[in-house]
Every structure is written in structure tokens, then in C-alpha cells.
Write a protein that holds these residues in place. Structure first.
Motif, mmCIF file in Angstrom:
data_model
loop_
_atom_site.group_PDB
_atom_site.id
_atom_site.type_symbol
_atom_site.label_atom_id
_atom_site.label_comp_id
_atom_site.label_asym_id
_atom_site.label_seq_id
_atom_site.Cartn_x
_atom_site.Cartn_y
_atom_site.Cartn_z
ATOM 1 N N SER A 1 0.832 -1.201 0.000
ATOM 2 C CA SER A 1 0.000 0.000 0.000
ATOM 3 C C SER A 1 0.870 1.256 0.000
ATOM 4 C CB SER A 1 -0.927 0.003 1.220
ATOM 5 O OG SER A 1 -1.661 1.205 1.302
ATOM 6 N N TRP A 2 1.942 1.236 0.790
ATOM 7 C CA TRP A 2 2.848 2.391 0.839
ATOM 8 C C TRP A 2 3.471 2.635 -0.532
ATOM 9 C CZ3 TRP A 2 7.797 3.885 -0.137
ATOM 10 C CH2 TRP A 2 8.221 5.093 0.437
ATOM 11 N N TRP B 1 2.309 1.639 -3.409
ATOM 12 C CA TRP B 1 1.249 2.037 -4.335
ATOM 13 C C TRP B 1 0.988 3.541 -4.250
ATOM 14 C CZ3 TRP B 1 -1.500 0.407 -8.371
ATOM 15 C CH2 TRP B 1 -2.683 1.071 -8.676
ATOM 16 N N HIS B 2 0.919 4.059 -3.041
ATOM 17 C CA HIS B 2 0.668 5.490 -2.879
ATOM 18 C C HIS B 2 1.890 6.328 -3.262
ATOM 19 C CE1 HIS B 2 -2.845 4.142 -0.498
ATOM 20 N NE2 HIS B 2 -3.362 5.254 -0.949
ATOM 21 N N GLY C 1 1.886 6.364 -7.007
ATOM 22 C CA GLY C 1 0.579 6.560 -7.617
ATOM 23 C C GLY C 1 0.429 7.901 -8.314
ATOM 24 N N LYS D 1 -2.838 11.141 -5.280
ATOM 25 C CA LYS D 1 -2.811 10.104 -4.246
ATOM 26 C C LYS D 1 -1.448 9.978 -3.572
ATOM 27 C CE LYS D 1 -6.432 7.141 -6.221
ATOM 28 N NZ LYS D 1 -6.856 8.063 -7.285
ATOM 29 N N ARG D 2 -0.456 10.656 -4.113
ATOM 30 C CA ARG D 2 0.915 10.483 -3.641
ATOM 31 C C ARG D 2 1.162 11.203 -2.321
ATOM 32 N NH1 ARG D 2 4.310 12.474 -8.198
ATOM 33 N NH2 ARG D 2 2.775 11.233 -9.349
ATOM 34 N N TYR D 3 2.129 10.729 -1.553
ATOM 35 C CA TYR D 3 2.517 11.418 -0.330
ATOM 36 C C TYR D 3 3.043 12.811 -0.679
ATOM 37 C CZ TYR D 3 2.180 6.664 1.392
ATOM 38 O OH TYR D 3 1.721 5.404 1.689
ATOM 39 N N GLY E 1 -6.704 2.393 -0.357
ATOM 40 C CA GLY E 1 -7.212 3.751 -0.183
ATOM 41 C C GLY E 1 -7.820 3.963 1.186
ATOM 42 N N GLU F 1 -5.081 4.463 3.762
ATOM 43 C CA GLU F 1 -4.513 5.811 3.723
ATOM 44 C C GLU F 1 -5.455 6.830 4.339
ATOM 45 O OE1 GLU F 1 -1.820 8.967 2.764
ATOM 46 O OE2 GLU F 1 -1.682 6.847 3.301
#
Length: 367
Positions: free
Chosen positions: A240-241, A243-244, A247, A251-253, A341, A344
Motif C-alpha cells: 500500500s505504501w 502504491w501510494h 501513484g 494520491k501520492r505522499y 485507499g 490511507e
């Protein structure tokens, strides 16, 4: 820009000589050589990497960032900065030189090509976090690296060390960054489409690096897919980390601080079904996964009859997620993209309750 011959001497402002021995790499930035700093008696002393910059801007910039991050064990140590001048008048030749510690263990790219780099999830998480700590220092003062690719991340005793700050810049300069200088194969789509590089784009490259370290294969921007992330040998939480991190821009950090917070929260977020609400009335529900012997249309009808509002995707108003079994071809062992999602959103403070099918059916019978 002609290459330097083996045996060429370059002198810093204090007269200390460095001897060039062999070419290590060459590109748009200039040339990097293996060499030695000579002792007062003229003998080879410390092994060094000597970088002769093609651009004065690159030389100034990398010297500045090297001094700014001096002493950080996760940054290749900048040892010397000087201009070597030979000749006089119109025949004078000036070389803009940076001297770094020589990284004998090579880069992540070198290790991948040698077939000796597949790290465990625990090691990747630890090393990625250490690299992000460098980016935290940079992002805190509005600096961006912009070139965190496998041949710019070095290894020292099995630990990641960040190097090559040649195209780093102040984020306050919002002029578009030429893609040719940003290694398009490692740049996210929003940049290759002509946007301005931001802190979240540095994180994109760190996400690619995490995929490289886990898989033992270099990840490019075209490597990111549900299939490639599903194939990684790591927990759903770390998938998940990644992916984000890799992404879409939305959706990105946001930056290194956000990415570190998300990495630290992996074990704190419980994605198992928890305590259900007293009633479905007024709840905004999303179904995820396959429900046993209960078609989605029937589940939707039951939820609406119980007073819930059923949503096709997770939104800011979602309050309950009903989790079923994973469908074939999912990205994680127990979590799909939809639950990534949800994970997050829970991290960032949205109050979402996870319930299983049995809990849902029990609530749906209540009036």
C-alpha cells in the motif's frame, strides 16, 4: 569536453594535488574519475571520486547542496570544491571540480546488474526510512533532489547513501524543469507531461527505489502496475505504501515528512474488522471484495433498506467498509486497491469502520 588522461594532476586552492587515474562515468553533467589525493610526499593517499562539471550551474549547485548536507552518513561525503586553472590569458583552461569520497561498493544499479540485490521487507523499510530522513532535511528548507534513481543511490556496507545533487534545486524556483535533465524513465507522468517538479515527485522516485530493492530488478516509471506490486514479496501494508508513493499525483505522499509518517503508521493501522456501529442508518457504506452467497446487488438492497447510503467507491463521506474475500488477481494477499485507499484515509484521520460480512448481515436485519 575532452577526457582527462590518467596521471593528470588537479590542484585545489591550497595547492593540494589530486591525481586522475581512470574514468568512472560520463554524461551531460561532465565526467567522474577515480583517483587519489596525494600526500605531501607525493604518494597516493585517500581514494576519491573526482567530478569535473560541464556546467558552472551544476558545479555551484552540487557544491552548495554537498556543504548543506555535510556530515550526514546517508549522503556521499563532499571532500573538496575548487577551480583548477591552467595556462594564461586566452589559453587559460578552467575546470570546475568536485571531490567526493569514493564509494567502492558501487550503486544500487551496479548491485542489480551483478544479481546480488534482493532485500527483505524489513531491510528495505529501514533503509528507505533512512533515505527519507535526508529528504526531510531537504524538503524542510524547500530543496528538491529530482534525480533519485538507482545509479545515484550508492551502497556503503549494505546501507543506502544518497549522491549526485547535480540537478537539485530550490522549490521556490517554479520554472518548468526540462525532462531531459530529469531522466524521464524515472520521472512520474505528471512531470513528463510538462509539470513542475515537486516534493511528491521525489517521493515517487523513492517508491520506485523500494520496488527495485524488493524485486532485484530496476523499476522505471513503466514498471508500476497492479501486477508488479502484487508480485513483491512484502506485506499488504508495505505494498500500500509503495502504491501510494508511486501513484497518481493526487494520491501520492505530499513530501518526505508525509511519507515517513505513512511508513511509521504501517503497523499502527488495523485493517481487521472492528467494532461495528449500532445501526446502518445514516452510514455511508462501501463494499470491498467478494461476499459469500450474497450478490452485490442483494447486499446493496439490504443496506439501503436498513437506512444506509451505498457508495461505489471510498470518498470523504465514507463511514463503513464491508470487507469480503479477495478477488482473484488482487494486488495484496488480503487487501486490494480499494482497501489501500481506506488504509490511507484512516492514517490521515478519516473515521472509517471496517466490518465483515457477518457483522453486516446482522446490522442489516435491524430496524
Amino acid at each position: 569536453m575532452s577526457r582527462l588522461r590518467a596521471g593528470t594532476l588537479l590542484h585545489n586552492d591550497a595547492g593540494t594535488p589530486y591525481v586522475v587515474e581512470r574514468l568512472l562515468s560520463e554524461g551531460g553533467f561532465g565526467q567522474t574519475y577515480f583517483g587519489h589525493r596525494l600526500t605531501p610526499s607525493g604518494r597516493p593517499g585517500r581514494e576519491v571520486a573526482i567530478k569535473v562539471c560541464r556546467s558552472l550551474d551544476d558545479w555551484h549547485g552540487e557544491a552548495y547542496f554537498g556543504r548543506l548536507l555535510a556530515g550526514d552518513e546517508r549522503v556521499v561525503d563532499l571532500l573538496d570544491v575548487f577551480v583548477d586553472a591552467t595556462g594564461r590569458g586566452s589559453r587559460q583552461r578552467r575546470r570546475h571540480v568536485l571531490v567526493f569520497e569514493y564509494m567502492a561498493d558501487g550503486t544500487v544499479w551496479d548491485a542489480v546488474e551483478d544479481g546480488g540485490l534482493v532485500w527483505s521487507e524489513a531491510k528495505v523499510r529501514r533503509e528507505i526510512r533512512a533515505l527519507l530522513s535526508v529528504l526531510q532535511r531537504m524538503h524542510a528548507v524547500w530543496l528538491l533532489h529530482r534525480d533519485i534513481k538507482p545509479d545515484n543511490v550508492f551502497l556503503r556496507d549494505g546501507r543506502l547513501v544518497l549522491g549526485d545533487f547535480g540537478i537539485s534545486k530550490l522549490v521556490l524556483d517554479t520554472s518548468p524543469s526540462p525532462v531531459s535533465r530529469l531522466q524521464g524513465d524515472f520521472a512520474p507522468g505528471n512531470v513528463t507531461a510538462g509539470s513542475v517538479w515537486g516534493p511528491h515527485d521525489d517521493i515517487y522516485q523513492v517508491g520506485l527505489l523500494a520496488g527495485t530493492l524488493l524485486s532485484g530488478e530496476v523499476w522505471w516509471n513503466q514498471s508500476v502496475s497492479i501486477g508488479s506490486i502484487a508480485a513483491l514479496e512484502c506485506s499488504d501494508a508495505f505494498k500500500s505504501w509503495i502504491w501510494h508513493a508511486t501513484g497518481a499525483k493526487s494520491k501520492r505522499y505530499l513530501d518526505a515528512f508525509d511519507a515517513v509518517h505513512a511508513l511509521s503508521a504501517l503497523r499502527q493501522i488495523d485493517m481487521r474488522p472492528g467494532r461495528p456501529p449500532r445501526s446502518l442508518r445514516g452510514q455511508c457504506i462501501v463494499f470491498s471484495g467478494r461476499l459469500e452467497d450474497l450478490p452485490r446487488t442483494e447486499a446493496t438492497a439490504r443496506a439501503r433498506k436498513a437506512g444506509a447510503r451505498v457508495q461505489s467507491r471510498v470518498t470523504d463521506s465514507t463511514t463503513v467498509v464491508v470487507t469480503g474475500s479477495m478477488r482473484a488477481g488482487g494486488v495484496g494477499a488480503a487487501e486490494g486497491i480499494k482497501l489501500f485507499g481506506v488504509r490511507e484515509r484512516i492514517r490521515t484521520g478519516q473515521p472509517i469502520v471496517l466490518i465483515d460480512q457477518q457483522q453486516f448481515e446482522r446490522l442489516a436485519r435491524r430496524r
